[in-house]
Design a protein around this motif. Structure first.
Motif, PDB file in Angstrom:
ATOM      1  N   LEU A  28       5.490  10.632  -1.058  1.00 53.49           N
ATOM      2  CA  LEU A  28       4.931   9.586  -0.174  1.00 53.49           C
ATOM      3  C   LEU A  28       5.588   9.438   1.244  1.00 53.49           C
ATOM      4  CD1 LEU A  28       4.578   6.408  -2.533  1.00 53.49           C
ATOM      5  CD2 LEU A  28       2.810   8.124  -2.000  1.00 53.49           C
ATOM      6  N   VAL A  29       4.784   9.822   2.132  1.00 57.93           N
ATOM      7  CA  VAL A  29       5.342   9.781   3.417  1.00 57.93           C
ATOM      8  C   VAL A  29       5.185   8.311   4.461  1.00 57.93           C
ATOM      9  CG1 VAL A  29       5.593  10.830   5.845  1.00 57.93           C
ATOM     10  CG2 VAL A  29       5.168  12.162   3.705  1.00 57.93           C
ATOM     11  N   HIS A  51       0.026  -6.536  -0.458  1.00 56.67           N
ATOM     12  CA  HIS A  51      -0.299  -6.518  -1.884  1.00 56.67           C
ATOM     13  C   HIS A  51      -1.623  -5.589  -1.792  1.00 56.67           C
ATOM     14  CE1 HIS A  51       2.691  -9.004  -3.023  1.00 56.67           C
ATOM     15  NE2 HIS A  51       2.090 -10.048  -2.386  1.00 56.67           N
ATOM     16  N   VAL A  52      -1.622  -4.716  -1.223  1.00 54.05           N
ATOM     17  CA  VAL A  52      -3.053  -3.576  -1.003  1.00 54.05           C
ATOM     18  C   VAL A  52      -2.805  -2.435  -2.166  1.00 54.05           C
ATOM     19  CG1 VAL A  52      -4.205  -2.198   0.208  1.00 54.05           C
ATOM     20  CG2 VAL A  52      -3.487  -4.393   1.235  1.00 54.05           C
ATOM     21  N   VAL A  53      -1.739  -1.816  -1.643  1.00 54.65           N
ATOM     22  CA  VAL A  53      -0.998  -0.505  -2.476  1.00 54.65           C
ATOM     23  C   VAL A  53       0.189  -0.760  -2.798  1.00 54.65           C
ATOM     24  CG1 VAL A  53      -2.919   0.923  -1.833  1.00 54.65           C
ATOM     25  CG2 VAL A  53      -0.910   1.153  -0.688  1.00 54.65           C
ATOM     26  N   GLU A  54       0.636  -0.518  -4.032  1.00 56.21           N
ATOM     27  CA  GLU A  54       2.171  -0.973  -4.183  1.00 56.21           C
ATOM     28  C   GLU A  54       2.445   0.266  -4.958  1.00 56.21           C
ATOM     29  OE1 GLU A  54       3.407  -4.734  -5.359  1.00 56.21           O
ATOM     30  OE2 GLU A  54       2.115  -5.707  -3.801  1.00 56.21           O
ATOM     31  N   ALA A  79      13.766   6.376  -2.148  1.00 58.60           N
ATOM     32  CA  ALA A  79      13.518   6.062  -3.370  1.00 58.60           C
ATOM     33  C   ALA A  79      11.833   5.907  -3.897  1.00 58.60           C
ATOM     34  CB  ALA A  79      13.910   4.684  -3.700  1.00 58.60           C
ATOM     35  N   GLN A  80      11.129   5.932  -2.666  1.00 59.12           N
ATOM     36  CA  GLN A  80       9.737   5.859  -3.175  1.00 59.12           C
ATOM     37  C   GLN A  80       9.149   4.503  -3.736  1.00 59.12           C
ATOM     38  OE1 GLN A  80       7.243   9.442  -2.418  1.00 59.12           O
ATOM     39  NE2 GLN A  80       8.768   8.361  -1.065  1.00 59.12           N
ATOM     40  N   THR A  81       9.931   3.454  -3.262  1.00 58.28           N
ATOM     41  CA  THR A  81       9.609   2.272  -3.894  1.00 58.28           C
ATOM     42  C   THR A  81       9.101   1.255  -3.187  1.00 58.28           C
ATOM     43  OG1 THR A  81      11.939   1.494  -3.303  1.00 58.28           O
ATOM     44  CG2 THR A  81      11.490   2.404  -5.650  1.00 58.28           C
ATOM     45  N   GLU A  82       9.377   1.313  -1.650  1.00 60.74           N
ATOM     46  CA  GLU A  82       8.661   0.481  -0.729  1.00 60.74           C
ATOM     47  C   GLU A  82       8.580   1.221   0.733  1.00 60.74           C
ATOM     48  OE1 GLU A  82       7.228  -2.160   0.547  1.00 60.74           O
ATOM     49  OE2 GLU A  82       8.460  -3.564  -0.454  1.00 60.74           O
ATOM     50  N   LEU A  87       1.668   4.828  -7.478  1.00 63.96           N
ATOM     51  CA  LEU A  87       1.118   3.971  -6.490  1.00 63.96           C
ATOM     52  C   LEU A  87      -0.369   3.275  -6.814  1.00 63.96           C
ATOM     53  CD1 LEU A  87       1.708   3.237  -3.346  1.00 63.96           C
ATOM     54  CD2 LEU A  87      -0.034   5.118  -2.875  1.00 63.96           C
ATOM     55  N   VAL A  88      -0.148   2.032  -7.111  1.00 66.21           N
ATOM     56  CA  VAL A  88      -1.326   1.275  -7.565  1.00 66.21           C
ATOM     57  C   VAL A  88      -2.070   0.544  -6.629  1.00 66.21           C
ATOM     58  CG1 VAL A  88      -1.759  -0.627  -9.394  1.00 66.21           C
ATOM     59  CG2 VAL A  88       0.110   0.998  -9.566  1.00 66.21           C
ATOM     60  N   LEU A  89      -3.510   0.702  -6.806  1.00 68.60           N
ATOM     61  CA  LEU A  89      -4.376  -0.039  -5.860  1.00 68.60           C
ATOM     62  C   LEU A  89      -4.736  -1.388  -6.424  1.00 68.60           C
ATOM     63  CD1 LEU A  89      -4.756   2.845  -5.109  1.00 68.60           C
ATOM     64  CD2 LEU A  89      -7.284   2.332  -4.740  1.00 68.60           C
ATOM     65  N   ASN A  90      -4.677  -2.499  -5.615  1.00 70.87           N
ATOM     66  CA  ASN A  90      -4.934  -3.741  -6.345  1.00 70.87           C
ATOM     67  C   ASN A  90      -6.278  -4.083  -6.568  1.00 70.87           C
ATOM     68  OD1 ASN A  90      -4.314  -6.437  -6.990  1.00 70.87           O
ATOM     69  ND2 ASN A  90      -3.349  -6.957  -5.150  1.00 70.87           N
TER      70      ASN A  90
END
Length: 380
Positions: free
Chosen positions: A139-140, A41-44, A162-165, A50-53
């Motif tokens: 995202l890579v 749960h740092v970046v998701e 899918a750039q989801t996980e 891509l969100v920063l917690n």
């Protein structure tokens, strides 16, 4: 007011802070290797971003390490009540519980093809607040450095199509990509995600113990302004204000290296900053390349230790039949830029972290060598 109520209120505040960004609070795992990046749960990836917690602080470097023209989003998170101790020369002393992340990504190329990425230094369209706009970037991978009780642990997570996980890839990974320049020219290459053991080859400050340490969070690298969501502020001052850094002087009294790409900065300062961040973590008195006699970190005086008229420790294809690491005034006769301009295993430097040639970086080092005076004739 009871201590139990106070603890409950603090926990509720943390939970609410996490919920404000759509995710639970950051989860520090004191052991093990969680299989998904989202387990921390740092970046998701959420809602096309891509969100920063909450509490995850972005930062940048004056001169970054080159990785196949990838852009990088770097962050630091620490538990409440602890802070890193400032050091004027080396990596800050981070407390147990620290999580440092680095997300490697590219702006998407104009043709919209998923594997086509832009070769550009412009990151102005990448960001959404302090996170990334996933409609604009590819995202890579996201690498974590986690400070546990027994030291730092390096964990590489690779993003799905899918750039989801992003999932843990301890043995590394390879992603074929195509760099597309502004003029439409293309370069196919394989982006290589290092495995866990390869992480130590760069992040080990002492090659005897081979313990992993961060490279970037040093005063000279992070002493610069950053455009936070709340406004522009010096990064050292911002970290100190948040309680993430203790003992730091005013930014004007802290060391600061040059931006390698700033044409207004002195050529020598730009080149030394570039060599320091790209080569100095191995080429130093205690690093992986300490047997070469070539030291390229910021402390090295401009003498034979820096490569001036220094013969290589081993002959072979890595020299390109050149006699010295640096020949003042003659970059095309120098080993250093020859190896930087190569993509051949056994010749290229750095050995890891790139599959392409950093053209602008090679040009900088060649210009630096060309501007040097002196001769190796007497030594030869």
């Amino acid at each position: 007011m009871s201590k139990g109520w106070t603890r409950a209120a603090a926990l509720l505040a943390l939970l609410l802070a996490g919920c404000q960004r759509g995710m639970p609070p950051v989860a520090f795992h004191a052991e093990g290797r969680p299989p998904r990046l989202s387990d921390w749960h740092v970046v998701e990836a959420r809602g096309g971003r891509l969100v920063l917690n909450r509490g995850v602080v972005p930062y940048d470097l004056n001169t970054p390490l080159f990785t196949d023209y990838a852009h990088k989003l770097r962050t630091i998170w620490m538990p409440r009540g602890v802070s890193a101790r400032y050091d004027p020369d080396d990596t800050f002393d981070f407390p147990v519980g620290t999580i440092i992340s680095k997300t490697f990504y590219y702006p998407r190329a104009a043709d919209g093809t998923f594997t086509h990425v832009a070769r550009t230094y412009d990151s102005s369209k990448d960001f959404a607040g302090e996170g990334l706009d996933l409609s604009r970037v590819h995202l890579v991978e996201t690498r974590l450095l986690v400070r546990r009780a027994d030291g730092w642990t390096a964990l590489p997570y690779v993003w799905n199509d899918a750039q989801t996980e992003a999932t843990l890839q301890r043995t590394g990974a390879v992603e074929p990509l195509t760099l597309v320049a502004d003029d439409g020219s293309r370069e196919d290459f394989n982006y290589v995600v290092p495995d866990e053991s390869q992480c130590a080859s760069c992040h080990a400050q002492d090659w005897i113990s081979r313990k992993v340490h961060p490279i970037g969070p040093k005063a000279r690298h992070v002493n610069k302004d950053y455009a936070y969501a709340g406004g522009v502020e010096n990064q050292l001052a911002h970290l100190a204000k948040l309680g993430y850094l203790s003992g730091a002087p005013a930014p004007a009294q802290a060391p600061r290296d040059a931006d390698w790409s700033d044409p207004k900065a002195p050529l020598d300062a730009r080149a030394r900053a570039y060599l320091d961040i790209n080569c100095g973590h191995c080429h130093n008195a205690h690093g992986a390349a300490n047997t070469t006699g070539l030291t390229l970190d910021w402390r090295t005086p401009e003498d034979r230790h820096l490569g001036l008229c220094k013969p290589p420790t081993a002959a072979g294809q890595g020299t390109g039949d050149h006699l010295f690491d640096i020949v003042p005034g003659l970059p095309d006769e120098s080993i250093l830029p020859f190896r930087m301009a190569s993509k051949e295993p056994g010749v290229m430097m750095p050995e890891l972290g790139r599959s392409t040639v950093h053209r602008e970086g090679v040009a900088l080092i060649k210009a630096w060598i060309a501007a040097q005076s002196g001769s190796c004739v007497a030594i030869h």
